[in-house]
Design a protein around this motif. Structure first.
Motif, PDB file in Angstrom:
ATOM      1  N   SER A  44      48.621   3.983  11.342  1.00 51.23           N
ATOM      2  CA  SER A  44      49.558   3.193  11.480  1.00 51.23           C
ATOM      3  C   SER A  44      49.683   2.158  10.982  1.00 51.23           C
ATOM      4  N   ALA A  45      50.999   1.974   9.966  1.00 51.06           N
ATOM      5  CA  ALA A  45      50.957   1.283   8.873  1.00 51.06           C
ATOM      6  C   ALA A  45      50.494   0.032   8.605  1.00 51.06           C
ATOM      7  N   ARG A  46      49.769  -0.169   7.598  1.00 51.96           N
ATOM      8  CA  ARG A  46      49.490  -1.004   6.877  1.00 51.96           C
ATOM      9  C   ARG A  46      49.861  -2.439   5.497  1.00 51.96           C
ATOM     10  N   VAL A  47      49.414  -3.378   5.325  1.00 55.84           N
ATOM     11  CA  VAL A  47      49.332  -3.929   3.923  1.00 55.84           C
ATOM     12  C   VAL A  47      48.179  -3.995   3.598  1.00 55.84           C
ATOM     13  N   ASP A  48      48.626  -3.536   1.928  1.00 56.36           N
ATOM     14  CA  ASP A  48      47.251  -4.321   0.929  1.00 56.36           C
ATOM     15  C   ASP A  48      47.550  -4.532  -0.266  1.00 56.36           C
ATOM     16  N   VAL A 106      52.713  -0.770   1.200  1.00 58.70           N
ATOM     17  CA  VAL A 106      53.035  -0.691   2.510  1.00 58.70           C
ATOM     18  C   VAL A 106      52.652   0.957   2.483  1.00 58.70           C
ATOM     19  N   ASP A 118      50.554   4.430   5.033  1.00 58.04           N
ATOM     20  CA  ASP A 118      49.644   4.222   6.147  1.00 58.04           C
ATOM     21  C   ASP A 118      48.703   4.807   5.221  1.00 58.04           C
ATOM     22  N   ASP A 119      48.026   5.667   5.812  1.00 56.74           N
ATOM     23  CA  ASP A 119      46.629   6.096   5.835  1.00 56.74           C
ATOM     24  C   ASP A 119      46.929   7.449   4.350  1.00 56.74           C
ATOM     25  N   CYS A 136      52.594   5.551   1.030  1.00 57.98           N
ATOM     26  CA  CYS A 136      52.368   4.516   0.623  1.00 57.98           C
ATOM     27  C   CYS A 136      53.884   4.161  -0.292  1.00 57.98           C
ATOM     28  N   THR A 145      56.461   2.948   9.318  1.00 56.66           N
ATOM     29  CA  THR A 145      57.118   2.014   9.776  1.00 56.66           C
ATOM     30  C   THR A 145      58.619   1.599   8.688  1.00 56.66           C
ATOM     31  N   LEU A 165      55.715  -5.148  11.097  1.00 52.82           N
ATOM     32  CA  LEU A 165      54.399  -5.226  10.690  1.00 52.82           C
ATOM     33  C   LEU A 165      54.716  -7.302  10.380  1.00 52.82           C
TER      34      LEU A 165
END
Length: 207
Positions: free
Chosen positions: A2-6, A30, A32-33, A36, A123, A145
């Motif tokens: 799943s996508a995330r924000v770092d 923005v 996933d693993d 980005c 995403t 998100l």
């Protein structure tokens, strides 16, 4: 995945109209693993790459072309082999930092445009053209998100600065009201400098 924000912070300077200021810039990544996108390229390539980690960078997306947001974009492009994306209306500001050239070799790689979707990590980021702080300023809305990346268009506490060349105080407020305040009130605002806020909080504050 799943996508995330770092998030990270880099420190350096901002220069325009003959003045220079010390600034801390947010670095937003923005994805996933595996892959980005990097939003803006301020000050320090190694600091940005510390947030990226070992992921493949698909693009370097610039919210606008003030030097504290694009200064190390060309160096980052070389390190990660990814295109720089910028709205073409910000070319005059880009050239203040990176010079002008007949060949165009010094420029960014892909133009941002209102409504463009940048897909990454399952995403998408939707480009919202929000001129005012700069002619080509954009925000990047990530509905999946629940957040929007506003660069220097909207901060915790109100609109970005408009007291310098290529900025327009009336236009930035129009952009915020028309484009950002149309987003859900609970949308988290990730800014170019400083702390997060929400659309609802800033809508109430601006009136």
């Amino acid at each position: 995945m799943s996508a995330r924000v770092d998030h990270g912070v880099t420190s350096g300077t901002f220069s325009l109209d003959g003045q220079t200021f010390d600034v801390d810039n947010n670095v937003w990544v923005v994805g996933d693993d595996n892959e980005c996108v990097v939003i803006d390229a301020p000050h320090d390539v190694d600091g940005i790459l510390a947030v990226v980690g070992d992921r493949k960078v698909k693009a370097i997306v610039c919210t606008h072309a003030h030097d504290d947001h694009v200064r190390v974009a060309p160096q980052l492009r070389e390190r990660v082999v990814a295109p720089i994306m910028l709205h073409p209306d910000d070319r005059p500001l880009w050239e203040l930092t990176h010079g002008d050239s007949e060949t165009g070799d010094h420029l960014w790689d892909l133009d941002l445009a209102d409504g463009l979707r940048i897909e990454v990590g399952g995403t998408a980021l939707e480009v919202l053209h929000t001129p005012g702080h700069a002619p080509g300023a954009v925000c990047l809305y990530a509905p999946d998100l629940g957040c929007v990346f506003t660069g220097d268009t909207l901060f915790h506490g109100g609109p970005g600065a408009t007291g310098r060349s290529y900025s327009d105080a009336d236009l930035i407020v129009q952009s915020i009201r028309a484009r950002l305040f149309a987003l859900p009130d609970d949308t988290v605002v990730h800014t170019g400098h400083g702390e997060d806020t929400t659309i609802g909080a800033e809508k109430a504050a601006l009136g």
